[in-house]
Design a protein around this motif. Sequence first.
Motif, PDB file in Angstrom:
ATOM      1  N   MET A   1      39.108  39.929  35.467  1.00 16.44           N
ATOM      2  CA  MET A   1      39.284  39.308  36.761  1.00 16.44           C
ATOM      3  C   MET A   1      40.459  39.899  37.512  1.00 16.44           C
ATOM      4  O   MET A   1      40.430  39.958  38.736  1.00 16.44           O
ATOM      5  CB  MET A   1      39.457  37.805  36.600  1.00 16.44           C
ATOM      6  N   GLY A   2      41.486  40.302  36.794  1.00 17.41           N
ATOM      7  CA  GLY A   2      42.629  40.906  37.456  1.00 17.41           C
ATOM      8  C   GLY A   2      42.249  42.168  38.198  1.00 17.41           C
ATOM      9  O   GLY A   2      42.716  42.414  39.316  1.00 17.41           O
ATOM     10  N   GLU A   3      41.394  42.975  37.575  1.00 21.87           N
ATOM     11  CA  GLU A   3      40.932  44.201  38.239  1.00 21.87           C
ATOM     12  C   GLU A   3      40.128  43.859  39.488  1.00 21.87           C
ATOM     13  O   GLU A   3      40.246  44.532  40.513  1.00 21.87           O
ATOM     14  CB  GLU A   3      40.083  45.018  37.271  1.00 21.87           C
ATOM     15  N   ASP A   4      39.312  42.809  39.396  1.00 24.73           N
ATOM     16  CA  ASP A   4      38.537  42.380  40.566  1.00 24.73           C
ATOM     17  C   ASP A   4      39.460  41.899  41.683  1.00 24.73           C
ATOM     18  O   ASP A   4      39.242  42.202  42.858  1.00 24.73           O
ATOM     19  CB  ASP A   4      37.547  41.279  40.182  1.00 24.73           C
ATOM     20  N   ARG A   9      37.908  41.347  45.154  1.00 24.09           N
ATOM     21  CA  ARG A   9      36.653  40.689  44.775  1.00 24.09           C
ATOM     22  C   ARG A   9      36.956  39.432  43.972  1.00 24.09           C
ATOM     23  O   ARG A   9      37.872  39.415  43.158  1.00 24.09           O
ATOM     24  CB  ARG A   9      35.793  41.629  43.923  1.00 24.09           C
ATOM     25  N   ILE A  10      36.140  38.424  44.213  1.00 20.76           N
ATOM     26  CA  ILE A  10      36.266  37.169  43.468  1.00 20.76           C
ATOM     27  C   ILE A  10      34.863  36.685  43.124  1.00 20.76           C
ATOM     28  O   ILE A  10      33.997  36.628  43.986  1.00 20.76           O
ATOM     29  CB  ILE A  10      37.057  36.114  44.277  1.00 20.76           C
ATOM     30  N   TYR A  11      34.667  36.393  41.846  1.00 19.03           N
ATOM     31  CA  TYR A  11      33.346  35.979  41.384  1.00 19.03           C
ATOM     32  C   TYR A  11      33.307  34.533  40.910  1.00 19.03           C
ATOM     33  O   TYR A  11      32.295  34.077  40.397  1.00 19.03           O
ATOM     34  CB  TYR A  11      32.863  36.910  40.261  1.00 19.03           C
ATOM     35  N   ILE A  12      34.390  33.825  41.058  1.00 16.03           N
ATOM     36  CA  ILE A  12      34.424  32.407  40.707  1.00 16.03           C
ATOM     37  C   ILE A  12      33.902  31.633  41.915  1.00 16.03           C
ATOM     38  O   ILE A  12      34.331  31.894  43.046  1.00 16.03           O
ATOM     39  CB  ILE A  12      35.848  31.955  40.347  1.00 16.03           C
ATOM     40  N   PRO A  13      32.999  30.695  41.710  1.00 12.35           N
ATOM     41  CA  PRO A  13      32.499  29.916  42.861  1.00 12.35           C
ATOM     42  C   PRO A  13      33.653  29.259  43.622  1.00 12.35           C
ATOM     43  O   PRO A  13      34.550  28.658  43.023  1.00 12.35           O
ATOM     44  CB  PRO A  13      31.594  28.867  42.206  1.00 12.35           C
ATOM     45  N   PHE A  27      44.422  33.355  43.963  1.00 13.42           N
ATOM     46  CA  PHE A  27      43.689  34.286  43.104  1.00 13.42           C
ATOM     47  C   PHE A  27      44.138  35.722  43.355  1.00 13.42           C
ATOM     48  O   PHE A  27      44.442  36.461  42.423  1.00 13.42           O
ATOM     49  CB  PHE A  27      42.182  34.142  43.339  1.00 13.42           C
ATOM     50  N   PHE A  28      44.179  36.124  44.614  1.00 14.34           N
ATOM     51  CA  PHE A  28      44.527  37.497  44.936  1.00 14.34           C
ATOM     52  C   PHE A  28      45.991  37.814  44.643  1.00 14.34           C
ATOM     53  O   PHE A  28      46.345  38.966  44.429  1.00 14.34           O
ATOM     54  CB  PHE A  28      44.155  37.818  46.383  1.00 14.34           C
ATOM     55  N   PHE A  91      45.323  38.232  34.872  1.00 15.51           N
ATOM     56  CA  PHE A  91      45.795  39.104  35.948  1.00 15.51           C
ATOM     57  C   PHE A  91      46.703  40.218  35.437  1.00 15.51           C
ATOM     58  O   PHE A  91      46.639  41.339  35.924  1.00 15.51           O
ATOM     59  CB  PHE A  91      46.520  38.281  37.014  1.00 15.51           C
ATOM     60  N   SER A  92      47.556  39.922  34.479  1.00 15.21           N
ATOM     61  CA  SER A  92      48.470  40.951  33.982  1.00 15.21           C
ATOM     62  C   SER A  92      48.071  41.471  32.599  1.00 15.21           C
ATOM     63  O   SER A  92      48.661  42.437  32.124  1.00 15.21           O
ATOM     64  CB  SER A  92      49.907  40.414  33.946  1.00 15.21           C
ATOM     65  N   GLN A  93      47.089  40.823  31.962  1.00 11.48           N
ATOM     66  CA  GLN A  93      46.624  41.246  30.644  1.00 11.48           C
ATOM     67  C   GLN A  93      45.102  41.331  30.666  1.00 11.48           C
ATOM     68  O   GLN A  93      44.443  40.357  31.002  1.00 11.48           O
ATOM     69  CB  GLN A  93      47.033  40.233  29.575  1.00 11.48           C
TER      70      GLN A  93
END
Length: 116
Positions: A1-4, A9-13, A27-28, A91-93
């Motif tokens: 998710m961190g890469e997204d 990009r965010i894929y969580i509803p 998130f960002f 995000f960091s791992q």
Amino acid sequence: MGEDAKRGRIYIPLEDLAKFNYTEQDFFKGVVDERWRALMRFQIDRARQFYTTSDQGITYLTSDARWPVWAASMLYGQILEVIERNDYDVFSQRAYVPQWKKLRTLPVAWMRSQVL
């Protein structure tokens, strides 16, 4: 998710974010706080429920399709465990299954594909 998140990009509803009062901006920015941890616990619980339900259908697949599906289910489940061990900091791992653990999982997946 961190890469997204880094790619915008965010894929969580979004309704799930709102349910936990966590914003797209959070998130960002990669904010990891109790809101995020609660959201991630919710998402992980949901994913595990999906895995449990879908695992029951693997026996209905053709025999040559069962092994890769069992392997995927088991390995993605292990990624969830890594996220938990990392205190939900995605995000960091990067959460991943090390190669040695993948190799250890494959024979178990093969056995499941033969007997379940």
